[in-house]
Design an enzyme around this catalytic site. Structure first.
Site, mmCIF file in Angstrom:
data_model
loop_
_atom_site.group_PDB
_atom_site.id
_atom_site.type_symbol
_atom_site.label_atom_id
_atom_site.label_comp_id
_atom_site.label_asym_id
_atom_site.label_seq_id
_atom_site.Cartn_x
_atom_site.Cartn_y
_atom_site.Cartn_z
ATOM 1 N N LYS A 181 3.725 -11.334 34.961
ATOM 2 C CA LYS A 181 4.076 -11.023 33.571
ATOM 3 C C LYS A 181 5.306 -10.118 33.553
ATOM 4 O O LYS A 181 5.253 -8.971 33.984
ATOM 5 C CB LYS A 181 2.939 -10.316 32.838
ATOM 6 C CG LYS A 181 3.271 -10.145 31.347
ATOM 7 C CD LYS A 181 2.387 -9.155 30.638
ATOM 8 C CE LYS A 181 2.902 -7.738 30.689
ATOM 9 N NZ LYS A 181 4.146 -7.504 29.952
ATOM 10 N N SER A 228 4.769 2.545 34.310
ATOM 11 C CA SER A 228 4.465 3.945 34.044
ATOM 12 C C SER A 228 3.150 4.365 34.689
ATOM 13 O O SER A 228 2.252 3.555 34.924
ATOM 14 C CB SER A 228 4.391 4.190 32.543
ATOM 15 O OG SER A 228 3.220 3.590 32.026
ATOM 16 N N THR A 229 3.042 5.656 34.965
ATOM 17 C CA THR A 229 1.833 6.210 35.565
ATOM 18 C C THR A 229 0.644 6.027 34.623
ATOM 19 O O THR A 229 -0.481 5.747 35.057
ATOM 20 C CB THR A 229 2.070 7.690 35.892
ATOM 21 O OG1 THR A 229 3.107 7.769 36.881
ATOM 22 C CG2 THR A 229 0.822 8.358 36.440
ATOM 23 N N GLU A 230 0.916 6.141 33.333
ATOM 24 C CA GLU A 230 -0.147 5.998 32.328
ATOM 25 C C GLU A 230 -0.802 4.613 32.411
ATOM 26 O O GLU A 230 -2.028 4.481 32.506
ATOM 27 C CB GLU A 230 0.522 6.198 30.965
ATOM 28 C CG GLU A 230 -0.399 6.386 29.813
ATOM 29 C CD GLU A 230 0.406 6.321 28.506
ATOM 30 O OE1 GLU A 230 1.642 6.556 28.556
ATOM 31 O OE2 GLU A 230 -0.190 6.008 27.479
ATOM 32 N N GLY A 254 -0.515 2.569 34.911
ATOM 33 C CA GLY A 254 -1.049 2.452 36.262
ATOM 34 C C GLY A 254 -2.477 2.968 36.338
ATOM 35 O O GLY A 254 -3.347 2.356 36.965
ATOM 36 N N GLU A 269 3.247 0.937 41.764
ATOM 37 C CA GLU A 269 4.494 1.670 41.980
ATOM 38 C C GLU A 269 4.827 2.285 40.641
ATOM 39 O O GLU A 269 5.178 1.579 39.697
ATOM 40 C CB GLU A 269 5.571 0.716 42.492
ATOM 41 C CG GLU A 269 6.699 1.431 43.202
ATOM 42 C CD GLU A 269 7.836 1.740 42.268
ATOM 43 O OE1 GLU A 269 7.793 2.836 41.656
ATOM 44 O OE2 GLU A 269 8.723 0.906 42.116
ATOM 45 N N CYS A 285 12.756 4.363 38.539
ATOM 46 C CA CYS A 285 11.592 5.208 38.825
ATOM 47 C C CYS A 285 11.892 6.218 39.914
ATOM 48 O O CYS A 285 11.353 7.307 39.926
ATOM 49 C CB CYS A 285 10.397 4.352 39.196
ATOM 50 S SG CYS A 285 10.846 3.029 40.305
ATOM 51 N N GLU A 333 8.831 12.587 33.441
ATOM 52 C CA GLU A 333 9.825 11.553 33.695
ATOM 53 C C GLU A 333 10.483 11.170 32.364
ATOM 54 O O GLU A 333 9.809 10.759 31.424
ATOM 55 C CB GLU A 333 9.141 10.333 34.314
ATOM 56 C CG GLU A 333 10.110 9.267 34.738
ATOM 57 C CD GLU A 333 9.436 8.086 35.419
ATOM 58 O OE1 GLU A 333 8.316 7.728 35.001
ATOM 59 O OE2 GLU A 333 10.032 7.523 36.357
#
Lengths: 303, 483
Positions: free
Chosen positions: B187, B240-242, B244, B261, B295, B392
């Site tokens: 995607k 994004s970490t969120e 992730g 990642e 990133c 970030e």
């Protein structure tokens, strides 16, 4: 001296070359290109430095410097012709008050391997014969063996020998022969050394050693003149010489000047090309810009 | 000679790359089982962030569409791809790599139009590096037994990629998966689907067996359907970490393998003996490359206090020569921010920087009136306590902090929940090695920054994610392992 030169920030080779290559990807088109071609022509030190040089050859070269494109009166003249000292009088005679300078290579060019008094006599001869500019070579042997003071003193002495009786002085260009110095750290040190000794211009190469001028070497020298002006207020010119053969290459150098040191240096007083074959390619591109057509080499003079 | 130089103004004429090489359709479907098909979700528009022009209408994959894609991938896996020899798979990957090169200009122009990045970067970085990834992993396909992770693929990989390097991230995901014998459903990000759809065409052109690569377009819901689909064996995500975290939760308790990642807040550490001119280039490239939508961007500059003033002066001078504008102009250095949403976030965090007392300096340049733009910006007087030093920003905004000793530099560099990358600038080789060993970051660049190569593994520590992409290590994420 040694401590100062060795205290200069190092040059990281990969990064320096990447920066030079990056600037080389600029795309210079239409009006910007036309402007660049004329500027580059005005910056050429049209050069002949052969054992076979004769008065006839030097006269022809001088005529070409004054009127690079006989078919187009709007074509500017070059900055100077560059010859051996014994040809200065001939060149001067042909150029007269055209505004095109005569530059002479002196100080036992190209190797620089002669006693100091011979180098000084060589310089004085050229100045007496009417040279407007002296292109000297540094003693690379002294530089590479770490005798920086000897190199410095020699530049100072040659600059004194450039003086004319009327109190004026021929401009001094100092050639490093960067192909022999090899490292960018050495080029940076040589640049500062020459600028502190009073060079008006710093110049890459004699054209007799490969590699001669390259974009990254010129970038190191441009960074040096930029930083030198920042710390002293004095402006020093830069002259890449040897190996610049195409208009495309010349434009890459101009882009570098423009983006690294800025518009102040975009002037024949502060930036020169030492070249023999470059001029004809500049002329061909110029004709293409004005007529929209490429013409063959037969339409441009050979000298 | 006292400076008498008169400033000569030399303005570069516009040098736009031609758009005529790309043929953008009015609408795009999903790529499932080797064919383009309509989606059953609500279609959405992809726009050119530099002009806000609508480029195309793109189908949204519903849960049913995603299911169709996963089924196609499963079929292709069991019937064709997992049975094929590595040498045969390699042929397809080499073919794809070559077509990417052949259609490089088309891909580069399309990427710049859809993403907003300068053509200089899509042409000289994104597309060549994407092709290089396919070439590299093509080479591994028949040599898996020497990689050390076994030779058994996982099955169907569900891959979700971000908008900052659309084609390149696709290559990072698809090339190793296919080389190892997996099939994929990928995607692309909702703001940048067009090069992935062009890649689908390339798969057709390469006669890749149907179902080996499936592309489903859509936003968060489509991504959720994909990663939580019960027949997906492997989830790979960059973003994004969120998100992730949400993915890690969604796959918890299943036997799906996951690589993530995620974000970063990399420290670029400049010591007083650094090769100064190259360090400036590295700082500029570290944060302004791809508008800072990277990133692993060097978004925190840690500079030794003794050279801080000199570095700032040189940095500002260099930044002033950056050329911001039309992404398709070959001389553009800084392009458009990818979306209005991202621009809002950058503005918000920059505003926080002002409010917290950091000093803002930005390049004086005219921003185009249409599209999403943010000038290259640097904040000085930043400390670890500032939000702009911790969060970030994912934009062209650099936070500058100073340090006194190597120990302090390491301490500050590591004082972040992230750990993706870092840079060290010094002329001293021994210091590079000692600092690199102390930094908790997946990638440490020495006297350079943002250098990528398919042979080199990439990935993070801590909240920057887990797993590695690239290199031999990148195969591990797509193989069952020995034992």
């Amino acid at each position: 001296m040694r401590r100062f030169l060795h205290g200069l920030p190092g040059v990281e080779q990969v990064g320096e070359e990447a920066r030079a290559a990056g600037l080389g990807t600029r795309s210079i088109k239409t009006t910007a290109k036309a402007q660049a071609l004329d500027l580059a022509i005005r910056m050429v030190d049209l050069t002949t430095l052969e054992g076979s040089d004769t008065p006839g050859k030097v006269r022809a070269l001088s005529s070409k410097a004054m009127r690079p494109d006989p078919a187009d009166p709007t074509c500017p003249a070059t900055a100077a012709v560059c010859v051996y000292p014994d040809m200065v009088a001939i060149a001067k005679e042909t150029l007269g008050d055209s505004g095109v300078n005569v530059a002479a290579v002196a100080t036992a060019f190209p190797s620089g391997r002669a006693a100091l008094d011979i180098k000084l006599a060589d310089t004085r001869d050229a100045v007496e014969a009417g040279a407007d500019e002296i292109d000297m070579v540094i003693d690379r042997g002294a530089f590479l063996s770490g005798r920086y003071k000897a190199v410095f003193d020699e530049i100072v002495a040659v600059r004194e020998a450039c003086a004319r009786p009327d109190g004026d002085s021929a401009h001094l260009k100092v050639i490093f022969e960067t192909g022999e110095l090899q490292t960018y750290d050495n080029v940076r040190r040589a640049s500062w050394l020459a600028m502190m000794a009073g060079a008006h211009f710093i110049k890459t190469s004699t054209g007799k050693v490969q590699p001669a001028a390259t974009l990254p070497v010129t970038l190191v020298m441009l960074e040096a003149v930029r930083d030198f002006r920042d710390s002293t207020g004095h402006m020093v010119g830069v002259k890449p010489a040897g190996g610049i053969r195409t208009a495309k290459d010349a434009i890459k150098y101009l882009v570098m000047v423009n983006e690294v040191v800025g518009g102040d240096w975009l002037d024949p007083d502060w930036f020169r090309f030492g070249a023999s074959t470059l001029l004809n390619d500049l002329l061909m591109q110029r004709t293409k810009m004005t007529t929209g057509r490429y013409s063959g080499p037969d339409y441009f003079t050979l000298d | 000679m006292v400076s008498t130089g008169s400033t000569h103004d030399w303005t570069y004429a516009p040098a736009p790359e031609s758009r005529s090489v790309v043929d953008i359709k009015e609408s795009y479907g999903l790529f499932i089982d080797g064919e383009f098909t309509d989606g059953t979700g609500t279609s959405f528009k992809s726009i050119n962030p530099a002009t806000e022009e609508v480029l195309a209408e793109v189908a949204e994959a519903s849960e049913a569409d995603v299911d169709r894609a996963v089924k196609a991938a499963r079929r292709a896996y069991t019937r064709v791809w997992s049975r094929m020899s590595g040498a045969e798979r390699a042929k397809y990957l080499y073919r794809i790599a070559r077509i990417i090169q052949e259609r490089g200009r088309e891909l580069a122009v399309l990427e710049s139009i859809d993403n907003g990045k300068p053509i200089k970067e899509s042409r000289d970085f994104d597309v060549p590096t994407a092709a290089a990834h396919f070439f590299y992993y093509a080479g591994w396909a028949d040599k898996l037994k020497y990689a050390g992770y076994g030779e058994t693929p996982l099955g169907v990989a569900g891959q979700v990629i971000p908008w900052n390097f659309p084609l390149l991230m696709l290559s990072w995901k698809i090339a190793p998966a296919l080389a190892a014998g997996n099939t994929v459903v990928l995607k692309p990000a909702e703001t940048t689907p067009l090069t992935a759809l062009l890649f689908a065409e390339i798969c057709q052109q390469a006669e890749l067996p149907p179902g080996v690569v499936n592309i489903v377009t859509g936003a968060g819901d489509t991504g959720r359907s994909l990663v939580s689909h019960s027949d997906v064996d492997k989830v790979a995500f960059t973003g994004s970490t969120e998100v992730g975290r949400a993915i890690a939760r969604a796959v918890a308790g299943t036997d799906k393998k996951v690589t993530l990642e995620l974000g970063g807040k990399a420290a670029n550490i400049v010591f007083d003996d650094a090769p100064i001119d190259q360090a400036i280039e590295g700082i500029v490239g570290g944060i302004f490359f791809n508008q800072g939508h990277v990133c692993c961007a060097g978004s925190r500059l840690l500079v030794q206090e003794s050279v801080a003033d000199e570095v700032m002066e040189r940095l500002k001078r260099r930044m002033s020569t950056l050329r911001l504008g039309d992404p398709l102009d070959k001389n553009t250095d800084v392009g458009a921010i990818n979306s209005g949403e991202q621009l809002t976030r950058i503005r918000e965090l920059a505003g926080v920087g002002d409010a917290e007392g950091a000093e803002r300096w930005e390049v004086a340049c005219d921003l185009p009136t249409k599209g999403y733009w943010f000038p290259p910006t640097v904040f000085t007087g930043v400390s670890q306590a500032h939000r702009i030093a911790r969060e970030e920003i994912f934009g062209p905004v650099l936070s500058v902090l100073t340090f006194r000793t190597p120990a302090e530099a390491v301490e500050k560099a590591n004082n972040t929940p992230y750990g993706l990358s870092a840079g060290v600038w010094t002329d001293k080789g021994s210091r590079i090695l000692s600092i690199a060993n102390q930094l908790r970051a997946g990638v440490v660049w020495a006297n350079t920054f943002n250098k990528f190569d398919p042979t080199s593994p990439f990935g993070g520590y801590k909240e920057s994610g887990y797993g590695r992409e690239g290199g031999r290590h990148g195969l591990q994420a797509y193989l069952k392992g020995e034992r």
